[in-house]
Motif scaffolding. Sequence first.
Motif, PDB file in Angstrom:
ATOM      1  N   ARG A 704       0.837  -1.198   0.000  1.00  0.00           N
ATOM      2  CA  ARG A 704       0.000   0.000   0.000  1.00  0.00           C
ATOM      3  C   ARG A 704       0.869   1.244   0.000  1.00  0.00           C
ATOM      4  O   ARG A 704       1.958   1.252   0.584  1.00  0.00           O
ATOM      5  CB  ARG A 704      -0.905   0.012   1.226  1.00  0.00           C
ATOM      6  N   PRO A 705       0.416   2.331  -0.621  1.00  0.00           N
ATOM      7  CA  PRO A 705       1.208   3.559  -0.639  1.00  0.00           C
ATOM      8  C   PRO A 705       1.539   4.075   0.755  1.00  0.00           C
ATOM      9  O   PRO A 705       2.641   4.580   0.997  1.00  0.00           O
ATOM     10  CB  PRO A 705       0.309   4.548  -1.404  1.00  0.00           C
ATOM     11  N   GLN A 706       0.604   3.935   1.688  1.00  0.00           N
ATOM     12  CA  GLN A 706       0.857   4.452   3.038  1.00  0.00           C
ATOM     13  C   GLN A 706       1.905   3.652   3.804  1.00  0.00           C
ATOM     14  O   GLN A 706       2.379   4.087   4.858  1.00  0.00           O
ATOM     15  CB  GLN A 706      -0.446   4.534   3.849  1.00  0.00           C
ATOM     16  N   ASP A 707       2.254   2.454   3.247  1.00  0.00           N
ATOM     17  CA  ASP A 707       3.247   1.631   3.930  1.00  0.00           C
ATOM     18  C   ASP A 707       4.689   1.981   3.552  1.00  0.00           C
ATOM     19  O   ASP A 707       5.637   1.465   4.163  1.00  0.00           O
ATOM     20  CB  ASP A 707       3.015   0.146   3.616  1.00  0.00           C
ATOM     21  N   VAL A 708       4.857   2.817   2.529  1.00  0.00           N
ATOM     22  CA  VAL A 708       6.202   3.117   2.032  1.00  0.00           C
ATOM     23  C   VAL A 708       7.040   3.724   3.146  1.00  0.00           C
ATOM     24  O   VAL A 708       6.650   4.707   3.785  1.00  0.00           O
ATOM     25  CB  VAL A 708       6.125   4.058   0.812  1.00  0.00           C
ATOM     26  N   TRP A 709       8.166   3.113   3.403  1.00  0.00           N
ATOM     27  CA  TRP A 709       9.169   3.526   4.400  1.00  0.00           C
ATOM     28  C   TRP A 709       8.723   3.315   5.845  1.00  0.00           C
ATOM     29  O   TRP A 709       9.482   3.605   6.762  1.00  0.00           O
ATOM     30  CB  TRP A 709       9.582   4.991   4.233  1.00  0.00           C
ATOM     31  N   THR A 710       7.483   2.800   6.046  1.00  0.00           N
ATOM     32  CA  THR A 710       7.074   2.580   7.435  1.00  0.00           C
ATOM     33  C   THR A 710       7.454   1.188   7.923  1.00  0.00           C
ATOM     34  O   THR A 710       7.581   0.959   9.122  1.00  0.00           O
ATOM     35  CB  THR A 710       5.555   2.760   7.590  1.00  0.00           C
ATOM     36  N   GLY A 711       7.607   0.228   6.999  1.00  0.00           N
ATOM     37  CA  GLY A 711       7.960  -1.125   7.381  1.00  0.00           C
ATOM     38  C   GLY A 711       9.457  -1.339   7.384  1.00  0.00           C
ATOM     39  O   GLY A 711      10.259  -0.397   7.327  1.00  0.00           O
ATOM     40  N   ALA A 712       9.842  -2.615   7.431  1.00  0.00           N
ATOM     41  CA  ALA A 712      11.261  -2.969   7.449  1.00  0.00           C
ATOM     42  C   ALA A 712      11.922  -2.574   6.135  1.00  0.00           C
ATOM     43  O   ALA A 712      11.311  -2.596   5.064  1.00  0.00           O
ATOM     44  CB  ALA A 712      11.420  -4.469   7.692  1.00  0.00           C
ATOM     45  N   LYS A 713      13.187  -2.188   6.222  1.00  0.00           N
ATOM     46  CA  LYS A 713      13.971  -1.821   5.037  1.00  0.00           C
ATOM     47  C   LYS A 713      14.971  -2.934   4.736  1.00  0.00           C
ATOM     48  O   LYS A 713      15.449  -3.624   5.633  1.00  0.00           O
ATOM     49  CB  LYS A 713      14.734  -0.515   5.268  1.00  0.00           C
ATOM     50  N   LYS A 714      15.268  -3.072   3.481  1.00  0.00           N
ATOM     51  CA  LYS A 714      16.294  -4.012   3.049  1.00  0.00           C
ATOM     52  C   LYS A 714      17.502  -3.229   2.563  1.00  0.00           C
ATOM     53  O   LYS A 714      17.370  -2.109   2.062  1.00  0.00           O
ATOM     54  CB  LYS A 714      15.759  -4.927   1.948  1.00  0.00           C
ATOM     55  N   THR A 715      18.658  -3.823   2.710  1.00  0.00           N
ATOM     56  CA  THR A 715      19.888  -3.135   2.328  1.00  0.00           C
ATOM     57  C   THR A 715      20.685  -3.992   1.344  1.00  0.00           C
ATOM     58  O   THR A 715      20.551  -5.214   1.291  1.00  0.00           O
ATOM     59  CB  THR A 715      20.772  -2.827   3.549  1.00  0.00           C
ATOM     60  N   GLY A 716      21.501  -3.323   0.575  1.00  0.00           N
ATOM     61  CA  GLY A 716      22.396  -3.993  -0.360  1.00  0.00           C
ATOM     62  C   GLY A 716      23.716  -3.253  -0.420  1.00  0.00           C
ATOM     63  O   GLY A 716      23.803  -2.057  -0.097  1.00  0.00           O
ATOM     64  N   PHE A 717      24.753  -3.968  -0.838  1.00  0.00           N
ATOM     65  CA  PHE A 717      26.105  -3.399  -0.876  1.00  0.00           C
ATOM     66  C   PHE A 717      26.824  -3.970  -2.095  1.00  0.00           C
ATOM     67  O   PHE A 717      26.652  -5.138  -2.453  1.00  0.00           O
ATOM     68  CB  PHE A 717      26.856  -3.766   0.408  1.00  0.00           C
ATOM     69  N   SER A 718      27.626  -3.140  -2.763  1.00  0.00           N
ATOM     70  CA  SER A 718      28.410  -3.618  -3.902  1.00  0.00           C
ATOM     71  C   SER A 718      29.827  -3.077  -3.829  1.00  0.00           C
ATOM     72  O   SER A 718      30.070  -1.978  -3.320  1.00  0.00           O
ATOM     73  CB  SER A 718      27.762  -3.203  -5.230  1.00  0.00           C
ATOM     74  N   LEU A 719      30.748  -3.864  -4.344  1.00  0.00           N
ATOM     75  CA  LEU A 719      32.154  -3.478  -4.484  1.00  0.00           C
ATOM     76  C   LEU A 719      32.580  -3.966  -5.868  1.00  0.00           C
ATOM     77  O   LEU A 719      32.410  -5.143  -6.184  1.00  0.00           O
ATOM     78  CB  LEU A 719      33.005  -4.136  -3.396  1.00  0.00           C
ATOM     79  N   TYR A 720      33.118  -3.072  -6.698  1.00  0.00           N
ATOM     80  CA  TYR A 720      33.321  -3.461  -8.091  1.00  0.00           C
ATOM     81  C   TYR A 720      34.554  -2.820  -8.715  1.00  0.00           C
ATOM     82  O   TYR A 720      35.069  -1.797  -8.243  1.00  0.00           O
ATOM     83  CB  TYR A 720      32.097  -3.077  -8.928  1.00  0.00           C
ATOM     84  N   LEU A 721      35.020  -3.444  -9.795  1.00  0.00           N
ATOM     85  CA  LEU A 721      35.989  -2.891 -10.744  1.00  0.00           C
ATOM     86  C   LEU A 721      35.275  -2.803 -12.083  1.00  0.00           C
ATOM     87  O   LEU A 721      34.534  -3.715 -12.467  1.00  0.00           O
ATOM     88  CB  LEU A 721      37.221  -3.783 -10.882  1.00  0.00           C
ATOM     89  N   GLY A 722      35.494  -1.702 -12.808  1.00  0.00           N
ATOM     90  CA  GLY A 722      34.792  -1.554 -14.073  1.00  0.00           C
ATOM     91  C   GLY A 722      35.537  -0.670 -15.043  1.00  0.00           C
ATOM     92  O   GLY A 722      36.481   0.043 -14.686  1.00  0.00           O
ATOM     93  N   ALA A 723      35.107  -0.735 -16.295  1.00  0.00           N
ATOM     94  CA  ALA A 723      35.680   0.097 -17.346  1.00  0.00           C
ATOM     95  C   ALA A 723      34.589   0.409 -18.352  1.00  0.00           C
ATOM     96  O   ALA A 723      33.717  -0.420 -18.624  1.00  0.00           O
ATOM     97  CB  ALA A 723      36.849  -0.609 -18.029  1.00  0.00           C
ATOM     98  N   ASP A 724      34.629   1.621 -18.918  1.00  0.00           N
ATOM     99  CA  ASP A 724      33.686   2.039 -19.946  1.00  0.00           C
ATOM    100  C   ASP A 724      34.365   1.819 -21.294  1.00  0.00           C
ATOM    101  O   ASP A 724      35.280   2.546 -21.666  1.00  0.00           O
ATOM    102  CB  ASP A 724      33.320   3.507 -19.757  1.00  0.00           C
ATOM    103  N   THR A 725      33.929   0.804 -22.038  1.00  0.00           N
ATOM    104  CA  THR A 725      34.617   0.385 -23.256  1.00  0.00           C
ATOM    105  C   THR A 725      33.776   0.689 -24.496  1.00  0.00           C
ATOM    106  O   THR A 725      32.641   1.175 -24.404  1.00  0.00           O
ATOM    107  CB  THR A 725      34.916  -1.120 -23.214  1.00  0.00           C
ATOM    108  N   ALA A 726      34.348   0.366 -25.659  1.00  0.00           N
ATOM    109  CA  ALA A 726      33.658   0.601 -26.924  1.00  0.00           C
ATOM    110  C   ALA A 726      32.416  -0.268 -27.073  1.00  0.00           C
ATOM    111  O   ALA A 726      31.519   0.055 -27.856  1.00  0.00           O
ATOM    112  CB  ALA A 726      34.608   0.352 -28.089  1.00  0.00           C
ATOM    113  N   ILE A 727      32.326  -1.377 -26.347  1.00  0.00           N
ATOM    114  CA  ILE A 727      31.144  -2.234 -26.427  1.00  0.00           C
ATOM    115  C   ILE A 727      30.204  -1.993 -25.248  1.00  0.00           C
ATOM    116  O   ILE A 727      29.207  -2.692 -25.104  1.00  0.00           O
ATOM    117  CB  ILE A 727      31.535  -3.723 -26.485  1.00  0.00           C
TER     118      ILE A 727
END
Length: 751
Positions: A704-727
Motif C-alpha cells: 500500500r502507498p501508506q506503507d512506504v518507508w514505514t515497514g522494514a527496510k532491506k539493504t544492499g552493498f556492492s564493491l566493483y571494478l569496471g571500465a567504460d569500453t567501446a562495447i
Amino acid sequence: MSSPSRLSVCRTVCALLLSGLACLPAWADRPKVGLVLSGGGARGLAHVGVLKVLERERIPVDVIAGTSMGAIVGGLYASGLSALEVEREVQRLDWDNVFASRVDRRELSQRRKEHDFEVSPLLEVGIGGDGLKAPLGSLSSRVLEAHLRRLTLSASHIRHFDQLPTPFRAVATDMETGQPVILAEGDLATALRSSMSVPGIFAPLEVSGRILGDGGLVNNTPVDVARAMGADRLIVVNIGTSLAPRDTLSTLTGVTTQMINILTEQNVQQSLRTLTPQDVLIAPRLEGLTSADFNRAREFMDQGEVQAEAMVLRMQDLQLSQADYAAWKTARQRRQPPSPTLQFVRTEGSDLTRPDLRADMFASRSGQVFDVAKAERDINLLAASGDYLRTDYRLVRTAEGEAGLVYELEDKPWGPNYLQMGLDFSADNRGRSAFNLKLVHNRHWLDSAGSEWRNILRLGTSPLVGTEWYRPMSWQLPDGLSGFVATAASAQRRTFDVYRDPDGPEGARNERGLTQIALEAGLNWRELGEWRLGWVEQIGRDRLSLATDDYLLSRPGMDLVERWRESGWRLKAVFDQLDHAYFPTKGWRLDGQWFQGRGRARQDSSYAEGYLRYIDVQGQWVNSWGPHTLSLMGRLALSEGAQPAIGRFGLGGFQQLSGYAPFQVAGPQAALLRLGYHVRLSDMPLTRGLFAGTSLEVGNAWQRPQDVWTGAKKTGFSLYLGADTAIGPVYTAILHSPGVGPTLMLFVGRP
C-alpha cells in the motif's frame, strides 16, 4: 638637356637610393631564414619548444614550411602568434576530449542521450545499397578544428599565405593521385586541418575538388618547399616517429601504423640528404613518447626546448641585436581586423539535411556583430545532431561587400541509415546468467522536417522488438522549446523469479510478455531534456510455472496465466545532464512518468477491472573531486487501482538492492536510496579508464502507498571494478545483502 645636367640627375638619383638603403633596418640585410617543421602527431608539439628558443635567442624566421602537426604549429606562428601564445593555447586544450567523436554528452538532445543506455555511441556504421559502410576516421578533429578556426581569425581576410605576418606553406597529399599538394592560398584553418588528415585516424578533407590527406605520406620534412620560398638558410626540426619494434606488429593496428611510418621515414631521409653544412638540423630526443601521447604535451615542448638550446651555437650568426629583433617582431605583428556586422548567416554543404529549420536556434543572427563564442556554440549545436562529419564556420565577404557568416557542413558519407550494436551479458556464482545481443537502427531525415525512424532488435534472454517514428514540429517557443510528435510500438519478453519472501527461496518463475503502443506529443527544452504526453495501450501476460508451494497458484505445480491490459494517458519527463551514461563524474539526471487510465486483469476464471494510477520518479546527482566521484540516487514508485497480481515495480540487481536478483523484491509500491563512490585508477587502452567503486543501498517494496518507508527496510552493498569500453560498460563485482548473502558477478552492458 646637356650632358652635365644628365650627370647631375644621375648623381642625385644615386644619392637618394643610397640614403634609402641606409634607412633600411640592419636585419633586412641578412640571409633569409626558413623554418621546416615535420609531422609526427603529438610529437610535433616539440616544435613549440624550438620556437621558444628561437625567440629567446633573437633568431628571426622569414618563411615557414610544415607538414601535419608541423603545419599546425608553424601556421599558428606564421599567423602572428608568438611562441608563448602557441604554448599557452596548447596547454589550454583538454587533450582527453580534443578528438572525441561527438560533442559533450550534456550538449546532446535528449533523444541522442537516451541511446547511450542501450548501445555504446562509439560503434556506429552506415547501411546502404552496397552494404555496410564504416566511418572514414576513428577520431574526430572537430574540437581541434574549432580551436584552429578561432586562433586564425586574424588571418580570415588573407587569401594568399605570402600575406601572413610570416610567409607560410602547408603540405598535404592528393589521395587520388598520391602527389604532394603545396597549400599556399585559401583558408588558413582549412589548410592546417588538411595537412593533418592521417589515413584511418582523421577523415580526409575535400578542398578545391581534391581529396587531401596527411602530407607526411609524401613529404614529411618539406625542405624543398622552404627553399622554393627563397630561404637561404634552413632550420629543420625533425620529430618523425621511428619504426616500431617486432613485438608491436602482431595486430592490424600495429602493422598499419608501421606501414605509414615506413612511407614517412623514406621521404624524410630523402629530404635530409639535401641539407647543406650551413643548415641546422634539430632532432629532439623523444624516446618513450609516441605520436598519440597528446596528454604529455608539456614533456614534448620541454624536449624540443632542450634540443634547440643545444644547437644555439650553430645558429649564433643568425642572431639579431635587441633593437633589430624588436623591429622584426613589430613588422610581423598580426593585425586583428574589427569584427564585422553580419549581413547574413547561412549554411552550406549539406545535401541531406535542412539546418535552416534550426536557424532561429542559432546564437549568431543577421544584424549582430560577429561573436566567435556564438559561432562556436552554433557549430556545436549542429554537431550534436550526429548528422555531420564536419561542422565549421568562416567569415566571408560578397562581391558587393556584404559581410556574412557561413556554417560549412559535411554530411556523414556513411549516413543517413545508421546501425549500432550492443551486448548485455551477466553471470554469477549462483548459476544465474543472461545474454542479449542488441541492434539499433536509426534513419535520420526521412523528410525535410527532420523525421527519424528508430528500430531496436534484442535477441537472447530478454527478446525485444521495437519501432518509433519521430517528427519535429516547425513551431518554436521561447527559451529553446520546440515541439515534436512520436508514435511507437514494441513487444518484449523477460523471465524472472517470483518470491513470497524476498529473503527466502523462489516460489515460481514468471515469463512476462508486454506489448505496447503509444502516440505522443512532446516538447524538447534545448539540451536539458524533454516532456512527452500521450495515449498508451499496454497488453501484458504473466505465465507462472515451477511452483514449489501454493504461492499465487490455485493449483500447485501447474502453470498459471494472467492476462492484463492498461489504457490511458501517460506523462513522461526526462532531464539529463550527466557527462557520461556510465561512470559519470558530474551532472544530474531526473526522469519519471505518471499514468492515469483503466486496468483490466483476467486470471483463470476471475476478472478485475477499474481505474489505474501510478507514478515512478527517480533522480541522480554526481560530483567529482579529482579522480574521486560521489553520487546520490533516489527512486519512488507508487500505484493504486486494478493491476497485475505480480508486483508492478521490482528491485534487485547491481546497485538496485545489490545481492538480490532482479525483481526479487517486488510490489505495487517501491522506494530506493543509493549512495555511491568510485575512483578512476588508471588509463586503459580503448576505454575511458579503469574504475573501482562501491555502493550502499536501502529500500523495499510494499503493498500500500501508506506503507512506504514505514515497514522494514532491506539493504544492499556492492564493491566493483569496471571500465567504460567501446562495447559498453564492463564490471566484475561482489554484491551482498544480509538476507541473501554474497554474490560474485561479472557482466557487460546495462546492469
